[in-house]
Design an enzyme around this catalytic site. Structure first.
Site, PDB file in Angstrom:
ATOM      1  CE  LYS A 159      -4.345   1.318   2.186  1.00  0.00           C
ATOM      2  NZ  LYS A 159      -5.122   1.550   0.971  1.00  0.00           N
TER       3      LYS A 159
HETATM    4  N1  PMP Z   1      -7.350  -2.511  -3.227  1.00  0.00           N
HETATM    5  C1  PMP Z   1      -6.895  -1.258  -3.109  1.00  0.00           C
HETATM    6  C2  PMP Z   1      -6.197  -0.636  -4.255  1.00  0.00           C
HETATM    7  C3  PMP Z   1      -7.079  -0.547  -1.912  1.00  0.00           C
HETATM    8  O1  PMP Z   1      -6.625   0.707  -1.786  1.00  0.00           O
HETATM    9  C4  PMP Z   1      -7.770  -1.166  -0.844  1.00  0.00           C
HETATM   10  C5  PMP Z   1      -7.999  -0.412   0.438  1.00  0.00           C
HETATM   11  N2  PMP Z   1      -6.947  -0.573   1.323  1.00  0.00           N
HETATM   12  C6  PMP Z   1      -8.234  -2.473  -1.019  1.00  0.00           C
HETATM   13  C7  PMP Z   1      -8.000  -3.120  -2.228  1.00  0.00           C
HETATM   14  C8  PMP Z   1      -8.954  -3.200   0.084  1.00  0.00           C
HETATM   15  O2  PMP Z   1      -8.068  -3.516   1.126  1.00  0.00           O
HETATM   16  P1  PMP Z   1      -8.572  -3.624   2.623  1.00  0.00           P
HETATM   17  O3  PMP Z   1      -9.713  -4.540   2.623  1.00  0.00           O
HETATM   18  O4  PMP Z   1      -7.401  -4.158   3.356  1.00  0.00           O
HETATM   19  O5  PMP Z   1      -8.932  -2.261   3.072  1.00  0.00           O
END
Ligand code: PMP
Length: 307
Positions: A159
């Site tokens: 991320k």
């Molecule tokens: N894909 C992307 C590109 C994201 O930014 C997120 C948000 N963090 C997610 C998927 C979903 O991840 P999570 O369930 O851990 O929030």
């Protein structure tokens, strides 16, 4: 617009909201090298506030830091404690947490190996990420003209701040065309994910989502939904999805910490099934919300008590 709160955790200390400033030479501001997380805290039916899957989010933050070779000066335990403290300091019963690890000022070339690695945790109130009624009624999505990161160009499992220009371009394009969210394909034309969410479809009773080797973030909500679906006895498969399989899905939904489980009722003017919120989506939503903010206590390991 984010409502101003009292405190922000900056480098180990709680500072006043207005004093949480960075220098204009902050390296991350110029080149985007940095890692962040998005985490939710909910008030559950027992009246207490818990952070949902804090451990997994901080695990991923440290994984992102490893990918970009920027180890933070604070440990897993210290950043986790900061997440609890920032909610307490702002007297929040629910909300969204944003830990960030970024490169401070010093050298200005892209290399900058000796710039300080800084850590912060802030929080704000956040309602339905994909807009009012998104969770209840579903959203309209558009296949983006932008492809998702190629796995040999960016770090899909990280991320990483700078990577979000791709998300922003896709999101803006979709919104300006009158849709709620973008769905990005990978460079080979397979369905990848939303601009800030993972994606699931339901076809003939089976729940399908792209595998981890695809160009997707390893979403914590994705893992939660896969776990709950297996517990519910819903057949699950992690496999590549094509554009036409998506158009022909009986149901589809986005998952994400911010978006929670947001049904997709339409993709490029093709209704998903009957165009409403399908039965498997509804079942998973019910279980998910019971786990995060209701009284389902089947996963105590996912909950960190705040107050
Ligand atoms: N894909 C992307 C590109 C994201 O930014 C997120 C948000 N963090 C997610 C998927 C979903 O991840 P999570 O369930 O851990 O929030």
């Amino acid at each position: 617009m984010v409502d101003k709160l009292k405190k922000i955790w900056l480098e180990g200390a709680l500072v006043d909201w207005d004093d949480a400033k960075v220098h204009i030479l902050t390296h991350t501001l110029h080149y985007g090298l940095g890692a962040f997380e998005g985490i939710r805290a909910y008030k559950r039916s027992d009246g207490k506030t818990y952070i949902f899957r804090l451990k997994e989010h901080i695990d991923r933050l440290l994984d992102s830091c490893k990918l970009i070779m920027m180890p933070p000066a604070f440990s897993h335990a210290e950043i986790s404690k900061a997440c609890v403290e920032i909610l307490q300091a702002n007297e929040m019963v629910d909300g969204y947490l944003r830990p960030m690890v970024y490169l401070g000022d010093g050298a200005m070339g892209v290399y900058a190996p000796d710039n300080p690695v800084r850590t912060t945790v802030l929080a704000w109130k956040w309602g339905a990420y994909l807009g009012h009624g998104a969770v209840e009624n579903g959203v309209r999505a558009k296949i983006s003209s932008w492809a998702r990161h190629h796995i040999h160009v960016s770090l899909a499992k990280g991320k990483i701040m700078g990577q979000y220009t791709n998300s922003t371009l896709a999101k803006r394009e979709a919104k300006m065309a009158g849709y709620d969210e973008a769905i990005l394909m990978d460079v080979n034309g397979y369905v990848s994910e939303g601009s800030g969410e993972n994606l699931f479809i339901v076809r003939k009773g089976k729940l399908i989502t792209p595998p981890l080797a695809a160009s997707i973030l390893e979403g914590v909500t994705r893992d939660t939904v896969l776990t709950l679906a297996r517990e519910e006895g819903i057949p699950v498969s992690e496999e590549m999805i094509t554009r036409d399989q998506l158009y022909l899905a009986d149901e589809a939904f986005f998952t994400g910490t911010a978006a929670e489980i947001s049904p997709i009722r339409e993709v490029d003017h093709r209704a998903m099934g009957a165009g409403g919120v399908g039965p498997i989506t509804k079942r998973l939503q019910a279980r998910f919300f019971d786990v995060v903010k209701g009284s389902d206590s089947s996963h105590p390991e996912w909950l960190t008590l705040v107050a």
